[in-house]
Design an enzyme around this catalytic site. Structure first.
Site, mmCIF file in Angstrom:
data_model
loop_
_atom_site.group_PDB
_atom_site.id
_atom_site.type_symbol
_atom_site.label_atom_id
_atom_site.label_comp_id
_atom_site.label_asym_id
_atom_site.label_seq_id
_atom_site.Cartn_x
_atom_site.Cartn_y
_atom_site.Cartn_z
ATOM 1 C CB ALA A 7 -0.924 -0.014 1.211
ATOM 2 C CB ALA A 108 6.669 -1.044 5.539
ATOM 3 C CG ASP A 109 8.191 2.176 0.946
ATOM 4 O OD1 ASP A 109 8.571 2.439 2.112
ATOM 5 O OD2 ASP A 109 8.062 3.065 0.078
#
Length: 259
Positions: A7, A108-109
């Site tokens: 996301a 997080a990416d």
């Protein structure tokens, strides 16, 4: 089958893995106002259109840089797939040693990309992700995440020009054949695209200098994200484009945590 979701600020990228093979990649627009049911209906339609039975999905892993959509996404997975998803964050095994001042603050990416790149190449790395923001990450041969740089993405840079200069039109982001251009649209394309390529090559060259000074040797430079192909055509520093790097990182992390 494994269902992976990344996301981002603009899009949610969905992937379906059968073993180590990515059999489906598709996108939904990120929308904080969308409910779990709305996301669920959209996801089920995408799976049905691609002849994938939701009952065949055995695991789900999610990474997100958009906290305010996570309730809807997690609730959607539990309601429509009857699975408790793994969410990339503190407590999830990655195999990456994060050398950041505050490891919990790393997106997080960026960690997911580092996991994938380290698993694929096992050498000193610079990872460039061309998303809403463009991120540069340095990873050592043994898998230490050193940190990096964050810049406005190429679309954000272009949008700032359109919005602040009243007489300049919105343009398609393509690479013109020349930098000395004869009309406004081509001149803007040249400035934005070639200017961004210059930014990439300069930042990468500085990261390389610092990694070499640390004794890591010459890093291999990989790029991912929507504009990786466009920028890599002219860049002097990008060695390889990996379009599904983030999805692959999610698969690797799932394998490390599924027991």
């Amino acid at each position: 089958m494994l269902f992976v979701l990344d996301a981002g600020n603009t899009n949610i990228v969905l992937g379906i893995y059968k073993g180590k093979e990515l059999v489906l990649e598709c996108r939904l627009g990120t929308d904080a106002k969308r409910t779990a049911d709305e996301y669920g209906i959209q996801v089920l339609k995408l799976l049905s259109h691609n002849n994938i039975d939701p009952k065949d999905i055995e695991g789900v892993i999610i990474s997100s840089v958009v906290p305010n959509i996570m309730y809807s996404i997690e609730h959607m997975i539990r309601k429509y797939f009857k699975i408790d998803p793994i969410v990339v964050g503190p407590g999830v095994k990655t195999g990456i040693n994060i050398k950041y001042d505050n490891p919990k603050s790393v997106g997080a990416d960026r960690i997911v990309n580092a996991v994938a790149a380290h698993a694929l190449f096992e050498k000193p790395l610079v990872i460039i992700d061309f998303g809403t923001a463009t991120t540069y990450c340095a990873v050592t041969k043994k898998g230490d995440y050193l940190g990096g740089a964050i810049c406005p993405g190429i679309k954000i840079s272009a949008a700032a020009l359109f919005e602040k200069a009243a007489k300049l039109p919105r343009i398609e982001l393509i690479k013109p054949p020349h930098v000395i251009c004869k009309n406004t649209v081509s001149s803007m394309q040249a400035g934005i695209v070639y200017g961004y390529i210059g930014q990439v090559d300069y930042i990468v060259s500085k990261i390389k200098e610092e990694m070499i000074a640390l004794g890591e040797g010459e890093p291999y430079v990989i790029a991912t994200g929507g504009f990786a192909g466009l920028i890599s055509e002219e860049s002097k520093t990008i060695d390889e484009v990996c379009p599904f790097l983030t999805l692959e990182g999610l698969r690797v992390i799932y394998e490390k945590n599924k027991e």
